[in-house]
Design an enzyme around this catalytic site. Structure first.
Site, PDB file in Angstrom:
ATOM      1  N   ARG A  17       0.828  -1.193   0.000  1.00  0.00           N
ATOM      2  CA  ARG A  17       0.000   0.000   0.000  1.00  0.00           C
ATOM      3  C   ARG A  17       0.870   1.254   0.000  1.00  0.00           C
ATOM      4  NH1 ARG A  17      -4.160   1.314   4.837  1.00  0.00           N
ATOM      5  NH2 ARG A  17      -2.246   1.519   5.997  1.00  0.00           N
ATOM      6  N   THR A  68      -1.357   7.636  -0.566  1.00  0.00           N
ATOM      7  CA  THR A  68      -2.643   7.554  -1.274  1.00  0.00           C
ATOM      8  C   THR A  68      -3.530   6.425  -0.750  1.00  0.00           C
ATOM      9  OG1 THR A  68      -1.840   6.023  -2.975  1.00  0.00           O
ATOM     10  CG2 THR A  68      -1.541   8.394  -3.387  1.00  0.00           C
ATOM     11  N   ASP A 116       2.849  -2.925  11.413  1.00  0.00           N
ATOM     12  CA  ASP A 116       2.916  -3.140   9.968  1.00  0.00           C
ATOM     13  C   ASP A 116       3.216  -4.604   9.665  1.00  0.00           C
ATOM     14  OD1 ASP A 116       4.810  -3.221   7.365  1.00  0.00           O
ATOM     15  OD2 ASP A 116       3.340  -1.602   7.182  1.00  0.00           O
ATOM     16  N   ASP A 125       6.662  -5.176   8.116  1.00  0.00           N
ATOM     17  CA  ASP A 125       7.716  -5.050   9.122  1.00  0.00           C
ATOM     18  C   ASP A 125       7.773  -6.305   9.987  1.00  0.00           C
ATOM     19  OD1 ASP A 125       8.206  -2.538   8.155  1.00  0.00           O
ATOM     20  OD2 ASP A 125       7.275  -1.476   9.836  1.00  0.00           O
TER      21      ASP A 125
END
Length: 118
Positions: free
Chosen positions: A9, A13, A110, A113
């Protein structure tokens, strides 16, 4: 058959960016295919919508598509079902909401991550 789709992603945006697609170009008798899409986190739903659309455009019926996610926000679930109401969706946990950056709250950090320890 196993296919692999890779996307991440764009953090500004919130739109998905494809980096890999290893799914057969044509599928004979698409109504006989059952597709399972895994996505660790269903936040806005934009990436999952892209993945579902890939298979829908190949003729796979919505009822034959099942998405499996570990964690989700209500907004992502609503976004996916607004476009594809007949898919199946399995979610282990639904958190409270998305924050202003499109992150699941409270979330788990995340996914990239966590997977790659970055």
């Amino acid at each position: 058959k196993v296919g692999h789709i890779g996307m991440y992603r764009d953090e500004e945006t919130l739109k998905p960016i494809w980096y890999y697609n290893k799914v057969p170009m044509l599928m004979e008798n698409p109504d006989k295919y059952y597709v399972y899409i895994t996505d660790p986190m269903l936040a806005t739903g934009n990436s999952l919508l892209e993945a579902i659309t890939l298979y829908a455009q190949k003729g796979i019926p919505q009822k034959n598509i099942c998405c499996v996610c570990m964690i989700s926000a209500p907004q992502g679930i609503e976004n996916v079902f607004a476009k594809y109401p007949d898919i199946k969706l399995i979610v282990a946990a639904v958190d409270s909401h998305l924050n202003e950056k499109g992150y699941i709250v409270p979330g788990m950090g995340d996914a990239g991550d966590r997977i790659y320890n970055t």
